[in-house]
Write a protein that holds these residues in place. Structure first.
Motif, PDB file in Angstrom:
ATOM      1  N   MET A   1       0.805  -1.297   0.026  1.00 47.28           N
ATOM      2  CA  MET A   1       0.109  -0.320  -0.030  1.00 47.28           C
ATOM      3  C   MET A   1       0.988   1.122  -0.025  1.00 47.28           C
ATOM      4  O   MET A   1       1.872   1.285   0.639  1.00 47.28           O
ATOM      5  CB  MET A   1      -0.698   0.114   1.326  1.00 47.28           C
ATOM      6  N   ALA A   2       0.430   2.210  -0.716  1.00 46.08           N
ATOM      7  CA  ALA A   2       1.217   3.484  -0.847  1.00 46.08           C
ATOM      8  C   ALA A   2       1.388   4.258   0.688  1.00 46.08           C
ATOM      9  O   ALA A   2       0.246   3.852   1.427  1.00 46.08           O
ATOM     10  CB  ALA A   2       0.470   4.482  -1.785  1.00 46.08           C
ATOM     11  N   ASN A   3       2.355   4.993   0.702  1.00 46.47           N
ATOM     12  CA  ASN A   3       2.258   5.801   2.152  1.00 46.47           C
ATOM     13  C   ASN A   3       1.090   6.478   2.278  1.00 46.47           C
ATOM     14  O   ASN A   3       0.994   7.129   1.418  1.00 46.47           O
ATOM     15  CB  ASN A   3       3.538   6.598   1.933  1.00 46.47           C
ATOM     16  N   PRO A   4       0.463   6.262   3.079  1.00 45.63           N
ATOM     17  CA  PRO A   4      -1.001   7.069   3.344  1.00 45.63           C
ATOM     18  C   PRO A   4      -0.799   8.464   3.975  1.00 45.63           C
ATOM     19  O   PRO A   4      -1.852   9.092   4.240  1.00 45.63           O
ATOM     20  CB  PRO A   4      -1.662   6.193   4.314  1.00 45.63           C
ATOM     21  N   GLU A   5       0.334   8.878   4.032  1.00 48.97           N
ATOM     22  CA  GLU A   5       0.635  10.206   4.798  1.00 48.97           C
ATOM     23  C   GLU A   5       0.660  11.147   3.669  1.00 48.97           C
ATOM     24  O   GLU A   5       1.471  11.222   2.489  1.00 48.97           O
ATOM     25  CB  GLU A   5       1.935  10.394   5.548  1.00 48.97           C
ATOM     26  N   ALA A   6       0.041  12.352   3.536  1.00 43.02           N
ATOM     27  CA  ALA A   6       0.240  13.443   2.777  1.00 43.02           C
ATOM     28  C   ALA A   6       0.648  14.589   3.388  1.00 43.02           C
ATOM     29  O   ALA A   6       0.504  14.948   4.471  1.00 43.02           O
ATOM     30  CB  ALA A   6      -1.134  13.504   2.025  1.00 43.02           C
ATOM     31  N   LEU A  55       9.554  11.786  -4.661  1.00 46.74           N
ATOM     32  CA  LEU A  55      10.080  10.586  -3.743  1.00 46.74           C
ATOM     33  C   LEU A  55       8.605   9.498  -3.634  1.00 46.74           C
ATOM     34  O   LEU A  55       8.875   8.481  -3.401  1.00 46.74           O
ATOM     35  CB  LEU A  55      10.007  11.129  -1.965  1.00 46.74           C
ATOM     36  N   GLY A  56       7.644  10.037  -4.187  1.00 44.33           N
ATOM     37  CA  GLY A  56       6.292   9.133  -4.542  1.00 44.33           C
ATOM     38  C   GLY A  56       5.528   9.193  -3.140  1.00 44.33           C
ATOM     39  O   GLY A  56       4.758   8.505  -3.010  1.00 44.33           O
ATOM     40  N   LEU A 320       9.804   6.307   3.183  1.00 42.99           N
ATOM     41  CA  LEU A 320      10.010   6.118   2.008  1.00 42.99           C
ATOM     42  C   LEU A 320       9.223   5.070   1.178  1.00 42.99           C
ATOM     43  O   LEU A 320       9.035   4.170   2.064  1.00 42.99           O
ATOM     44  CB  LEU A 320      11.310   6.012   1.582  1.00 42.99           C
ATOM     45  N   PRO A 321       8.686   5.140   0.166  1.00 43.08           N
ATOM     46  CA  PRO A 321       7.719   4.249  -0.624  1.00 43.08           C
ATOM     47  C   PRO A 321       8.534   2.953  -0.505  1.00 43.08           C
ATOM     48  O   PRO A 321       7.982   1.807  -0.428  1.00 43.08           O
ATOM     49  CB  PRO A 321       7.379   4.747  -1.737  1.00 43.08           C
ATOM     50  N   GLY A 322       9.867   2.968  -0.909  1.00 40.60           N
ATOM     51  CA  GLY A 322      10.738   1.513  -1.097  1.00 40.60           C
ATOM     52  C   GLY A 322      11.162   1.205   0.524  1.00 40.60           C
ATOM     53  O   GLY A 322      11.883   0.180   0.368  1.00 40.60           O
ATOM     54  N   GLY A 323      10.832   1.754   1.483  1.00 36.56           N
ATOM     55  CA  GLY A 323      11.390   1.330   2.799  1.00 36.56           C
ATOM     56  C   GLY A 323      12.247   2.328   3.245  1.00 36.56           C
ATOM     57  O   GLY A 323      12.975   2.976   2.454  1.00 36.56           O
ATOM     58  N   GLY A 351      16.139   3.374  12.131  1.00 39.02           N
ATOM     59  CA  GLY A 351      15.212   3.524  10.738  1.00 39.02           C
ATOM     60  C   GLY A 351      15.690   4.697   9.870  1.00 39.02           C
ATOM     61  O   GLY A 351      15.012   4.612   8.808  1.00 39.02           O
ATOM     62  N   VAL A 352      16.311   5.354  10.168  1.00 40.99           N
ATOM     63  CA  VAL A 352      16.685   6.673   9.507  1.00 40.99           C
ATOM     64  C   VAL A 352      17.749   6.245   8.316  1.00 40.99           C
ATOM     65  O   VAL A 352      18.802   5.736   8.809  1.00 40.99           O
ATOM     66  CB  VAL A 352      17.164   7.947  10.014  1.00 40.99           C
TER      67      VAL A 352
END
Ligand code: SUG
Length: 446
Positions: A1-6, A55-56, A320-323, A351-352
């Motif tokens: 699922m896409a990152n749901p944060e806008a 970045l998507g 990031l969408p890819g992790g 995680g950064v």
């Protein structure tokens, strides 16, 4: 699922200037009366949006309010035509003229607080515009911001509340004092409300403030949490460290930022530091997604003064969408030897995974870094589809806004220029053009 944060960034308005209006904001005070470049400010903000979108990550734009706000001046008793009202106000007090021209709504982290539907008892996304009562020039923003938020988040899926009543020092500065931690954006999260003082009990503060007044009241934070129907076990109220406020941390987002399961903060962020972190770790662990990753920076690594001048903690921490996560910091962080050294050691911690820098100098000189310029909203697919297409960032809107800014915005503005009678009309026309580009109702453009 896409990152749901806008991220909803505020487009810098055409009257961006340095009037030194913000009490407790070291940069705003230091740059008072220096020339500003509204064109560069708006383009820098737009460029940041372009990078985040590339970045998507979902990116959207909130428009500036119409300025000058002559209705506000009229409510203060100034009469006559618009020109006369502006002239009379400027004569009575240049600070009133500067307030009615302020472009401060660009810092949309202060537009309001948004709770995702995953967190609220009724399954709706809740939105409360900030009353911004602690600074005169910012208190003008709330009515217009509320109307814009209604247009941008329309329909049944969103529940809009009125700003919290502001009397008795019940200031609310919105998401700048709100951190949401969750195992993933879409999962139910822990909402942390950070406050600077308690309005009840005779204006008692949470510690001894010697220099500046705190802006966020515990009472307003508690009201927002109640309005948003948040579960008590997924809620924390944490006091800001008065020492940090006195050092220029007028909003908590100048000293800490959270994203999903990561909290990045300075050791001087919270009063009762150990107890505060213990509570956050305990409540976060109860969400069931593993332990909270706290990246706490010690004063010997980055002093409080360096944190305030570089705005290290006002970076955007983006999933990031890819992790992995990107820390998007202000360029000033790369120029300060201490913060630069710290940032070199950051990737791989908590995680950064990457660090990048953005040029936001025009906003930074008024005390607004990367995170100040955006309001976050975690939205389901259906909620994101309800957001009008016109405000969503894309190549066309980028090109049209860029061209409009280059054509219309001044490249030099001083507070003394606010007395120029031509500026008012110029600013109104420019602002109407922005609403047109974003496809927002004309009535909002004044
Ligand atoms: O409220 N500056 C803003 C900066 C807000 C930054 N936002 C966050 N930290 N989220 C403020 O102090 C300066 C305006 C002037 O001086 O003209 C100003 O309002």
């Amino acid at each position: 699922m896409a990152n749901p944060e806008a991220n909803f960034d505020g487009l810098v308005g055409p009257t961006h200037n340095y009037a030194g209006l913000a009490h407790g904001n070291v940069a705003s005070q230091a740059n008072r009366r220096k020339p500003a470049n509204p064109r560069a400010a708006a383009l820098q903000g737009l460029e940041k949006m372009r990078r985040v979108a590339a970045l998507g990550i979902r990116q959207a734009i909130l428009p500036p309010p119409p300025r000058p706000d002559t209705d506000w001046l009229r409510s203060l008793g100034f009469t006559g035509t618009d020109d006369e009202v502006l002239r009379r106000a400027g004569k009575a007090d240049p600070a009133l003229l500067a307030a009615c021209y302020s472009a401060s709504s660009m810092w949309t982290a202060n537009a309001g607080t948004i709770s995702p539907s995953a967190d609220s008892g009724d399954g709706r996304a809740h939105i409360t515009p900030a009353n911004l009562a602690s600074q005169l020039h910012r208190s003008l923003e709330a009515p217009h911001t509320a109307a814009v938020l209604r247009a941008v988040f329309p329909g049944e899926l969103f529940l809009h509340h009125a700003p919290v009543p502001a009397g008795g020092r019940c200031g609310d500065e919105g998401a700048a004092n709100h951190i949401r931690l969750a195992p993933s954006h879409a999962a139910p999260g822990l909402q942390v409300f950070v406050y600077g003082h308690e309005a009840l009990g005779g204006g008692k503060v949470t510690g001894v403030l010697r220099k500046y007044a705190a802006r966020q009241s515990r009472e307003a934070s508690a009201a927002v949490a109640r309005l948003h129907a948040l579960a008590p076990e997924r809620l924390a109220f944490t006091a800001q460290n008065p020492k940090a406020i006195d050092a220029g941390v007028f909003h908590n987002d100048v000293i800490s930022v959270g994203n999903e399961g990561v909290l990045f903060c300075h050791e001087a962020a919270f009063r009762d530091r150990a107890a505060a972190l213990r509570e956050l770790c305990r409540k976060y662990a109860a969400l069931g997604g593993g332990p909270l990753q706290v990246i706490e920076v010690k004063a010997k690594e980055v002093s409080l003064a360096a944190a305030v001048s570089s705005y290290l903690f006002n970076s955007q921490l983006l999933s990031l969408p890819g992790g992995g996560m990107l820390l998007l910091a202000a360029e000033e962080c790369g120029e300060n030897a201490r913060t630069r050294k710290f940032l070199t050691s950051l990737p791989g911690r908590g995680g950064v995974t990457a660090v990048e820098f953005a040029d936001l100098r025009q906003s930074m000189r008024n005390g607004g870094g990367p995170a100040c310029l955006r309001l976050r909203a975690v939205l389901t697919e259906v909620e994101w589809s309800a957001v009008p297409a016109g405000v969503k960032f894309g190549d066309t809107v980028y090109a049209r806004l860029k061209a409009w800014i280059e054509q219309r915005y001044r490249d030099r503005l001083l507070p003394s220029d606010l007395a120029d009678p031509e500026l008012a009309e110029e600013s109104r026309i420019t602002t109407r053009g922005i609403y047109d580009i974003l496809g927002l109702p004309k009535v909002l453009a004044g």
